[in-house]
Design a protein around this motif. Sequence first.
Motif: not given
Length: 260
Positions: A229-251
């Motif tokens: 739940k924490v590792f999604n783009v809006p949350i990570l961008e809010d925490i660190f203040g930079i842009n993120f992209e999430i890549i799914q690999h093997n679950g």
Amino acid sequence: MENEKKSKLKFENIVKNYGKKVVINGLQGAIADRAITSLIGPNGAGKSTLLSILCRLLKQDRGDVFFDGKGLDRYRSNDLAKHLAILRQSNNTDMKLTVKDLVAFGRFPHSQGRMTALDWEKVDEALAFSGLTELANSFVDELSGGQRQRAFLALIIAQDTAYILLDEPLNNLDMKHAVQVMKTLRRLVDEKGKTVIMVIHEINFAAQYSDYIMALKNGEICYHDVTEKVFNVPILEDIFGINFEIIQHNGKKICNYFNI
């Protein structure tokens, strides 16, 4: 969170100041038992300060920490060391020690310096668990950085506490040794039922190996939930203040923040 009701390690209204600077401000929460909880967030967020308070290395200005329903300040140091072990960010020794002798220090809360057959058995188990048996008679100061970090981790394993706290255990490790350390921590939880709490900057390692994420920002806990739940783009961008992209690999989720 539901897991907080059953947790042995809880903290309430923790405040820590350095001079006029508020480092952590009224933190409250609990650590999930038999799981890996990673503390993430930008530099200066209060992660290492909170970790140090949770194991009584540092005294908070206000608030309370409880272990198994008892205030942490009510434990004698030797008794507490049978429940909580801490691996600090910098680990060095000036003594000429073999790996086995270093790991034996982890038994001190139990042996008080009088090692029994059981204590040496625990040392050998910790060496084997950490993949260090062949290096048992090597001198610590002659090891590589990664081997030395694993030796100190073996010391903590030999201490045989239910809770293991680590401050940036991957600091200055190359990728191979970082993976070895994380796999060892994962096995400690899955095979031995330990509870691991660690401060970590490498968020992709946190994403791959953690059960829970506690994210701090500006001295406050801004998110505390299962890793998914924490590792999604809006949350990570809010925490660190930079842009993120999430890549799914093997679950599993991999965070790309380099070229976004």
